[in-house]
Design an enzyme around this catalytic site. Structure first.
Site, PDB file in Angstrom:
ATOM      1  N   GLY A 189      -9.890  -3.456  28.939  1.00 19.68           N
ATOM      2  CA  GLY A 189     -10.968  -4.239  27.939  1.00 19.68           C
ATOM      3  C   GLY A 189     -10.054  -4.947  27.039  1.00 19.68           C
ATOM      4  N   GLU A 240      -9.412  -8.170  28.705  1.00 20.12           N
ATOM      5  CA  GLU A 240     -11.145  -9.171  28.634  1.00 20.12           C
ATOM      6  C   GLU A 240     -11.623 -10.039  27.337  1.00 20.12           C
ATOM      7  OE1 GLU A 240     -12.465  -5.191  30.981  1.00 20.12           O
ATOM      8  OE2 GLU A 240     -13.315  -6.508  32.903  1.00 20.12           O
ATOM      9  N   GLU A 262      -7.210  -1.133  34.383  1.00 17.50           N
ATOM     10  CA  GLU A 262      -7.969  -0.353  35.026  1.00 17.50           C
ATOM     11  C   GLU A 262      -8.025   0.556  36.378  1.00 17.50           C
ATOM     12  OE1 GLU A 262      -8.322  -3.193  34.028  1.00 17.50           O
ATOM     13  OE2 GLU A 262      -9.831  -3.523  32.639  1.00 17.50           O
TER      14      GLU A 262
HETATM   15  C1  LIG Z   1      -0.639   0.703  25.321  1.00 18.30           C
HETATM   16  C2  LIG Z   1       0.108   1.377  26.566  1.00 18.30           C
HETATM   17  C3  LIG Z   1       1.247   0.173  26.791  1.00 18.30           C
HETATM   18  C4  LIG Z   1       1.134   1.541  24.689  1.00 18.30           C
HETATM   19  O1  LIG Z   1       2.169   2.130  25.321  1.00 18.30           O
HETATM   20  P1  LIG Z   1       2.868   3.125  24.443  1.00 18.30           P
HETATM   21  O2  LIG Z   1       4.133   2.244  23.110  1.00 18.30           O
HETATM   22  O3  LIG Z   1       4.630   3.543  25.471  1.00 18.30           O
HETATM   23  O4  LIG Z   1       2.540   4.191  23.772  1.00 18.30           O
HETATM   24  P2  LIG Z   1       1.521   5.176  24.227  1.00 18.30           P
HETATM   25  O5  LIG Z   1       2.335   6.708  24.594  1.00 18.30           O
HETATM   26  O6  LIG Z   1       1.528   5.186  25.677  1.00 18.30           O
HETATM   27  O7  LIG Z   1       0.894   5.904  23.828  1.00 18.30           O
HETATM   28  C5  LIG Z   1       0.170   6.016  22.586  1.00 18.30           C
HETATM   29  C6  LIG Z   1      -0.852   6.193  21.908  1.00 18.30           C
HETATM   30  O8  LIG Z   1      -2.304   5.861  22.316  1.00 18.30           O
HETATM   31  C7  LIG Z   1      -3.171   6.070  22.902  1.00 18.30           C
HETATM   32  N1  LIG Z   1      -3.537   4.866  23.279  1.00 18.30           N
HETATM   33  C8  LIG Z   1      -2.759   4.294  24.687  1.00 18.30           C
HETATM   34  N2  LIG Z   1      -4.140   3.136  24.707  1.00 18.30           N
HETATM   35  C9  LIG Z   1      -4.968   3.555  24.759  1.00 18.30           C
HETATM   36  C10 LIG Z   1      -6.271   3.822  25.376  1.00 18.30           C
HETATM   37  N3  LIG Z   1      -7.195   2.550  25.917  1.00 18.30           N
HETATM   38  N4  LIG Z   1      -7.426   4.426  24.500  1.00 18.30           N
HETATM   39  C11 LIG Z   1      -7.419   5.278  23.845  1.00 18.30           C
HETATM   40  N5  LIG Z   1      -5.759   5.584  23.388  1.00 18.30           N
HETATM   41  C12 LIG Z   1      -5.047   5.157  24.171  1.00 18.30           C
HETATM   42  C13 LIG Z   1      -2.404   6.682  24.021  1.00 18.30           C
HETATM   43  O9  LIG Z   1      -2.792   8.042  24.484  1.00 18.30           O
HETATM   44  C14 LIG Z   1      -1.023   7.470  22.927  1.00 18.30           C
HETATM   45  O10 LIG Z   1      -1.642   8.884  21.729  1.00 18.30           O
HETATM   46  P3  LIG Z   1      -1.515  10.459  23.032  1.00 18.30           P
HETATM   47  O11 LIG Z   1      -1.958  10.581  23.890  1.00 18.30           O
HETATM   48  O12 LIG Z   1      -1.954  11.117  21.509  1.00 18.30           O
HETATM   49  O13 LIG Z   1       0.479  10.255  23.249  1.00 18.30           O
HETATM   50  C15 LIG Z   1       0.105   2.188  26.789  1.00 18.30           C
HETATM   51  O14 LIG Z   1      -0.249   3.269  26.368  1.00 18.30           O
HETATM   52  C16 LIG Z   1      -1.812   2.006  27.980  1.00 18.30           C
HETATM   53  O15 LIG Z   1      -0.596   1.731  28.987  1.00 18.30           O
HETATM   54  N6  LIG Z   1      -2.480   2.256  27.817  1.00 18.30           N
HETATM   55  C17 LIG Z   1      -3.839   1.927  28.352  1.00 18.30           C
HETATM   56  C18 LIG Z   1      -3.986   0.780  28.320  1.00 18.30           C
HETATM   57  C19 LIG Z   1      -5.098   0.542  30.101  1.00 18.30           C
HETATM   58  O16 LIG Z   1      -5.558   1.269  30.612  1.00 18.30           O
HETATM   59  N7  LIG Z   1      -5.862   0.566  28.806  1.00 18.30           N
HETATM   60  C20 LIG Z   1      -7.394   0.064  29.843  1.00 18.30           C
HETATM   61  C21 LIG Z   1      -8.165   0.555  29.458  1.00 18.30           C
HETATM   62  S1  LIG Z   1     -10.277   0.947  30.707  1.00 18.30           S
HETATM   63  C22 LIG Z   1     -10.148  -0.651  29.891  1.00 18.30           C
HETATM   64  O17 LIG Z   1     -10.549  -1.462  29.397  1.00 18.30           O
HETATM   65  C23 LIG Z   1     -11.925  -0.825  30.470  1.00 18.30           C
HETATM   66  C24 LIG Z   1     -12.567  -1.409  30.610  1.00 18.30           C
HETATM   67  O18 LIG Z   1     -12.703  -2.299  28.979  1.00 18.30           O
HETATM   68  C25 LIG Z   1     -13.971  -1.768  30.508  1.00 18.30           C
HETATM   69  C26 LIG Z   1     -15.004  -0.953  30.520  1.00 18.30           C
HETATM   70  C27 LIG Z   1     -16.503  -1.224  31.027  1.00 18.30           C
HETATM   71  C28 LIG Z   1     -17.246  -0.455  29.992  1.00 18.30           C
HETATM   72  C29 LIG Z   1     -18.423  -0.205  30.671  1.00 18.30           C
HETATM   73  C30 LIG Z   1     -19.054   1.048  30.949  1.00 18.30           C
HETATM   74  C31 LIG Z   1     -19.776   0.741  32.395  1.00 18.30           C
HETATM   75  C32 LIG Z   1     -20.435   1.867  32.274  1.00 18.30           C
HETATM   76  C33 LIG Z   1     -20.844   2.402  34.138  1.00 18.30           C
HETATM   77  C34 LIG Z   1     -21.122   3.405  33.929  1.00 18.30           C
HETATM   78  C35 LIG Z   1     -22.461   3.771  34.161  1.00 18.30           C
HETATM   79  C36 LIG Z   1     -23.038   5.090  34.521  1.00 18.30           C
HETATM   80  C37 LIG Z   1     -24.883   4.540  34.988  1.00 18.30           C
HETATM   81  O19 LIG Z   1     -25.275   3.793  35.257  1.00 18.30           O
HETATM   82  O20 LIG Z   1     -25.548   5.643  34.681  1.00 18.30           O
END
Ligand SMILES: CC(C)(COP(=O)(O)OP(=O)(O)OC[C@H]1O[C@@H](n2cnc3c(N)ncnc32)[C@H](O)[C@@H]1OP(=O)(O)O)[C@@H](O)C(=O)NCCC(=O)NCCSC(=O)CC(=O)CCCCCCCCCCCCC(=O)O
Ligand SMILES: NC(=O)C1=CN([C@@H]2O[C@H](COP(=O)(O)OP(=O)(O)OC[C@H]3O[C@@H](n4cnc5c(N)ncnc54)[C@H](O)[C@@H]3O)[C@@H](O)[C@H]2O)C=CC1
Length: 719
Positions: free
Chosen positions: A100, A103, A123
């Site tokens: 996101g 995005e 994602e």
């Molecule tokens: C960011 C990283 C690369 C950092 O890495 P690093 O430095 O090694 O640290 P970490 O140890 O990994 O992380 C530190 C700490 O942070 C926490 N954390 C990291 N990222 C997130 C996050 N995104 N959210 C929450 N917490 C996060 C991590 O857990 C650690 O904490 P701890 O667990 O306490 O130790 C790395 O962390 C990484 O790669 N992070 C993930 C990045 C990622 O994957 N991002 C994508 C997220 S998904 C997304 O963004 C999707 C969207 O935005 C779309 C949303 C659309 C929503 C629409 C909903 C529609 C739903 C439809 C349903 C309909 C039903 C119906 O119709 O009825």
């Protein structure tokens, strides 16, 4: 939360504030919506910059919110409003812009990135697709082939690669926010129509239909049953073939299916499980946050066979000086060549110089006198390992950590051979050791928190996911493998074929079924262990193998194959046949089928029809039952440890979350009921007897997996 400041008179600066990764929580989204309105309403403000605090743009949606009721302003309209804004909006990307977060940046009119930033749409790794317009905007910006690559793999790309794709407009080595503010001032009066990505036509190659067909086939082949990669291709196809609004509608439909799927829940659980294993604890109460590691500069590897070579490569590639010791001259020569080849190929792939000069080879154990840590990888033979540990203890500095790569022998017996048993731990790598992500760090009763912390930190530095586990036969991974393998053999005795068992397990999502896997690793490995245990001995009275050993059902099938020299791929024959020794293409072997028929006839076994359900339940539930025993014994601290070990070490399909998460998904009462059923049918197979912890969890109402630790604690306190 988000903060607003006016800079340089005419630029509204919106800073996302949500540590540690500025995820788009409800509060952050609300902040962006409110502050965008403010910036647009202030007449002095001519342009806007969005950045993140602490040098991190945004890690995407807040994954923790996915499990509950979503509140706050939705992301899609928020991003649309930014794109539709009448003033230019510039994303200042430092650190990361993921999911996101990217995005959001795609909704901005310009993107400036720091040269060290990474961007991506990961994602798919969470069982989702870029559902806030990412699947529709990215192909319009960088073209369908590049967008398909990024969206279906979820890989992060560097700022330089992003610039090449046209994903960002500029990269800088300086303060990104300052550069973005200056940029925003320059473009303040420029027309915005051409900067709104949603209005762009989608950039498609002429053979786009063929491209989608090829990518879909590849994705289906590699997905192992995961649905998100397929939905990602479908969403990008919608971008390529439909107007933007209809594409967004398709994105929404696909996202809704994924969002509520069990796979997304499993992958999101696994995301947090991977991080949870870093917060290790020992039964003594020692923990990751109170135990300091000691730095390791120089390491040694003893024994340069299959494992020692991979471990040496992993250490050298991570920058450690390594002393590599092998007693056999011929093995040493071969190992030098093999290690240099692995280092050169790895360096070529990563575009760096091979770390050949990091390694000093030798045949004499005396050469490890000054190292900080040793990893022993000699044959799996307790007497030999004990001797090596005695030698190491005499030769090394008193402070040297002595580690063994044993697959399952007692770490405590090795520790007892040394002057400083508290510095001894297991470091159990998986083959090929320079590739596989998993490391089991095994603590014995005498291992100190210092030794565990040091091994865990070393694992991290060489890019492994390290899991701290207790000392028992086979530790966690191989201990759970035993009942799984055992059931597979019993199923053959009762009428199944290796092909059928493997097919069921591969359809479930394993990269390889149990028999193809055994052929790959070598049937002789387990045979040697069973011989050493006195299990694989032919019955002296009957002159032929019996099916009951040490008071329980035993299948000698694997031993009989080994007696015929059928060790698997390496000999060209095993559970399958191969064109030649070393070939990897497994073919059904008529000899094996006749052998099984004769075996059943000899033991008066009547083959019965075995279906998918029986194969899955017996193989998986017996393994899961052992997992519960491991939790009950305190060998693993929590179910996450087991799940991470199985996904990274044993190719358990990640979209099923790991064996313990799978048990929770199936329902603990169902697992219990089926185990009871099979145990009744096979009372001579103790691994099918449901364990106490499983019964206790069911009796406690099958709490969610996140609550199991509380029940485990109670059960353990009663022991
Ligand atoms: C960011 C990283 C690369 C950092 O890495 P690093 O430095 O090694 O640290 P970490 O140890 O990994 O992380 C530190 C700490 O942070 C926490 N954390 C990291 N990222 C997130 C996050 N995104 N959210 C929450 N917490 C996060 C991590 O857990 C650690 O904490 P701890 O667990 O306490 O130790 C790395 O962390 C990484 O790669 N992070 C993930 C990045 C990622 O994957 N991002 C994508 C997220 S998904 C997304 O963004 C999707 C969207 O935005 C779309 C949303 C659309 C929503 C629409 C909903 C529609 C739903 C439809 C349903 C309909 C039903 C119906 O119709 O009825
Ligand atoms: N092969 C695998 O898939 C895995 C093996 N392991 C464990 O790793 C260890 C090594 O296994 P492999 O590499 O497969 O064995 P291997 O047989 O390929 O290599 C062992 C090497 O150790 C050398 N050696 C024997 N005694 C020695 C001594 N005193 N000093 C120095 N070198 C000595 C041998 O010459 C040989 O080159 C075993 O404990 C095994 O259980 C662990 C994980 C996976």
């Amino acid at each position: 939360m988000a903060q607003y400041t006016r800079v340089s008179g005419s630029v509204g600066l919106i800073t996302l504030q949500s540590p540690p990764v500025n995820a788009l929580s409800a509060a952050v989204r609300q902040g962006i919506v409110d502050l965008m309105q403010r910036a647009l309403s202030e007449p002095e403000v001519k342009s806007v910059v969005i950045c993140g605090q602490n040098g991190i743009f945004c890690g995407g949606a807040d994954i923790k919110e996915f499990g509950g009721q979503m509140s706050g302003p939705p992301l899609i309209p928020m991003i649309h409003a930014i794109e539709a804004a009448s003033k230019p909006v510039v994303a200042a990307i430092e650190g990361i812009a993921l999911g996101g977060g990217l995005e959001l940046a795609l909704g901005c009119h310009y993107r400036i990135a720091h040269s060290k930033a990474r961007v991506g749409l990961p994602e798919v790794t969470l069982g989702l697709l870029p559902g806030a317009g990412g699947s529709q905007r990215l192909p319009r910006l960088i073209g369908v082939p590049a967008a398909l690559d990024l969206i279906t793999t979820g890989r992060h790309v560097t700022a330089a690669e992003a610039l090449k794709f046209g994903l960002v407009d500029q990269i800088t080595d300086h303060n990104t926010v300052n550069v973005a503010v200056k940029f925003a001032q320059r473009v303040a009066d420029q027309p915005l129509d051409a900067r709104r990505i949603s209005t762009h036509p989608c950039l498609c190659p002429s053979d786009v239909a063929v491209l989608f067909e090829e990518v879909m086939q590849r994705v289906r082949r590699t997905a192992r049953g995961a649905i998100a990669p397929i939905a990602c291709v479908q969403a990008v196809r919608a971008a390529a073939t439909l107007p933007y609004n209809q594409g967004m509608e398709r994105e929404r439909e696909l996202m809704a299916t994924l969002f509520t799927s069990g796979q997304a829940r499993a992958l999101q659980y696994f995301f947090f499980a991977q991080r949870a294993v870093g917060r290790w604890s020992m039964p003594s109460g020692a923990r990751w946050d109170t135990s300091k590691p000691r730095p390791v500069h120089k390491a040694a590897v003893i024994g340069l066979g299959t494992m020692g070579r991979g471990i040496t490569v992993a250490l050298a590639q991570a920058g450690f000086s390594v002393v590599a010791v092998e007693t056999q001259e011929k093995q040493l020569m071969e190992a030098k060549q093999a290690i240099s080849g692995m280092l050169e190929r790895g360096a070529k792939r990563r575009g760096v110089a091979p770390a050949l000069d990091k390694i000093n080879y030798g045949r004499n154990i005396q050469s490890v006198a000054d190292v900080d840590l040793v990893i022993e990888a000699v044959f799996e033979d307790m007497a030999l390992k004990k001797k090596v540990f005695q030698q190491l203890s005499a030769v090394c500095k008193p402070s040297t950590f002595l580690c063994s790569n044993t697959s399952g022998l007692d770490i405590d017996q090795l520790a007892c051979q040394t002057r400083n048993p508290e510095l001894v731990v297991g470091m159990h790598f998986f083959a090929p050791a320079h590739v596989m992500k998993l490391l089991e760090v095994v603590y014995g009763p005498k291992s100190s928190p210092l030794a565990v912390a040091t091994a865990m930190q070393l694992g991290k530095k060489i890019g492994k996911v390290s899991v701290a586990v207790g000392n028992c036969r086979g530790f966690v991974g191989n201990r759970m493998l035993k009942p799984y393998l055992e059931q597979a053999l019993f199923l053959l005795e009762e009428g199944a074929t290796p092909e059928f068992v493997d097919q069921v397990l591969e359809e479930f999502g394993f990269a390889m079924g149990v028999f193809r896997m055994s052929d790959l690793s070598g049937l002789d490995v387990g045979w040697k262990v069973r011989l050493a245990d006195g299990l694989a001995m032919p019955d002296p009275t009957m002159g032929q193998p019996t099916r009951l050993r040490q008071g329980r059902r035993y299948s000698p099938l694997g031993d009989l194959l080994c007696e015929q020299g059928r060790f698997g791929q390496k000999t060209g024959r095993g559970w399958y046949q191969y064109d030649k020794p070393g070939s990897q293409v497994a073919k059904p072997d008529p000899w094996l089928h006749s052998f099984l028929d004769e075996y059943r006839a000899r033991h008066a076994l009547v083959a019965h029809r075995i279906d998918h359900q029986e194969v899955l339940e017996r193989c998986l539930y017996s393994m899961i039952n052992e997992g519960f025993r491991i939790l009950e014994d305190g060998i693993a601290a929590g179910p996450e440890d087991i799940d991470v070990i199985y996904v990274f070490g044993y190719s358990w399909p990640r979209h099923r979350g790991g064996p313990m998460f799978y048990a929770a998904t199936v329902g603990l009462n169902k697992v219990l009921e089926r185990l009871e059923h099979y145990y009744q049918a096979h009372p001579d197979v103790p691994s099918l007897q449901p364990c106490h912890l499983l019964r206790k969890l069911v009796a406690s109402g099958s709490p969610p997996i996140q609550k199991w630790r509380e029940v485990i604690k109670k059960v353990r306190s009663q022991l």
